[in-house]
Scaffold this motif. Sequence first.
Motif, PDB file in Angstrom:
ATOM      1  N   SER A 133       0.855  -1.177   0.000  1.00  0.00           N
ATOM      2  CA  SER A 133       0.000   0.000   0.000  1.00  0.00           C
ATOM      3  C   SER A 133       0.896   1.232   0.000  1.00  0.00           C
ATOM      4  O   SER A 133       1.595   1.496   0.986  1.00  0.00           O
TER       5      SER A 133
ATOM      6  N   GLN B 191      -3.649   0.594  -2.778  1.00  0.00           N
ATOM      7  CA  GLN B 191      -3.788  -0.050  -1.472  1.00  0.00           C
ATOM      8  C   GLN B 191      -4.271  -1.491  -1.653  1.00  0.00           C
ATOM      9  O   GLN B 191      -5.106  -1.781  -2.510  1.00  0.00           O
ATOM     10  N   GLN B 192      -3.716  -2.352  -0.806  1.00  0.00           N
ATOM     11  CA  GLN B 192      -4.127  -3.752  -0.792  1.00  0.00           C
ATOM     12  C   GLN B 192      -5.288  -3.926   0.177  1.00  0.00           C
ATOM     13  O   GLN B 192      -5.487  -3.119   1.087  1.00  0.00           O
TER      14      GLN B 192
ATOM     15  N   GLU C 264      -7.379  -4.706  -5.497  1.00  0.00           N
ATOM     16  CA  GLU C 264      -6.688  -3.542  -4.971  1.00  0.00           C
ATOM     17  C   GLU C 264      -7.603  -2.325  -5.035  1.00  0.00           C
ATOM     18  O   GLU C 264      -8.563  -2.292  -5.810  1.00  0.00           O
TER      19      GLU C 264
END
Length: 323
Positions: free
Chosen positions: A37, A320-321, A302
Amino acid sequence: MLTSTKRRKRTATFLALAAALTVAAPIAEARPGGGGSVGSRGSRTFNAPSATQTAPGTAAPMQRTQAQPGMTNPGMQPQQGRRFGGGFMAGLLGAGLIGALLGAGFSGGLGGIASFLGLMLQIGLVVLLVSFAVRWFRRRNEQQQPAGAGAPYARQALNEGPNQNPMGAGGPSSGPMGGMLGGQPRPVQQRPVQIGPNDFQSFERLLGEIQDAYSHEDKVGLRNLATPEMAGYFEEELQANAARGVVNRVSEVKLLQGDLSEAWGEGSDEYATVAMRYALKDVTLDRRSNQVVETGAPQAIELWTFVRRPGRPWILSAIQQTA
């Protein structure tokens, strides 16, 4: 001592294991962002994006960002400097006293005393005039103070706020973005932003173009498709790959599902965070032998944040994950 037959068997077993490890390459996240992220989302950098059907879980917090917690518009508050007349009058007083004492002074009899009293009278008159001027200017400023001044929200200029100059040069809050120039932190004024079909098409197009530019190590292309902060992270990853003697190839990118998490505006900038589930072919190859070293997962979920300014296209601001 091992017999020659046993040696040959052990050698054959070792070679077979080595070949198996080469064919079944380890799974690793080598796509843009390194499976982490990274980036900035303006004043919402440290807030989790809203959950969606595509990404119902919580997004992982930022691991790398140029933003700082609590950053808001730089406060353009007047500096608390030395009050007018303070040092200046003290200097005059000191100079006058020294002159009176070292000049005609008390040793000069009545003439010296009269000179000293005259000096004190002059100083008193100057002090009165300065005090009157200070009060007059203060009342004038208060009368000219616009209605609503000192409200809890500050208007955000183009290059102000937690993501200071997101299109500008990268650097620790070059970015993403600023610092306190004075005064107390203020919440950044935000506004809703409408996202339409054309915007979603742009997000899907950027998903493929960024993956393609990253795969071809096209640094110029990445700078045109992402903020300087994100382009800097991508270049660091590409340099790390080159140092390892490998190259990451991402292909066959296809968006399977996507929806909007949130969209908002700050100053002249507009942000949109989109959850995307997409398929891809992600492999890392040895630069010399072209052999597969690592294999990435065939799908990824994601949250990508995009930013734009008036009259300019969307570009990538953060990845961002899902936690």
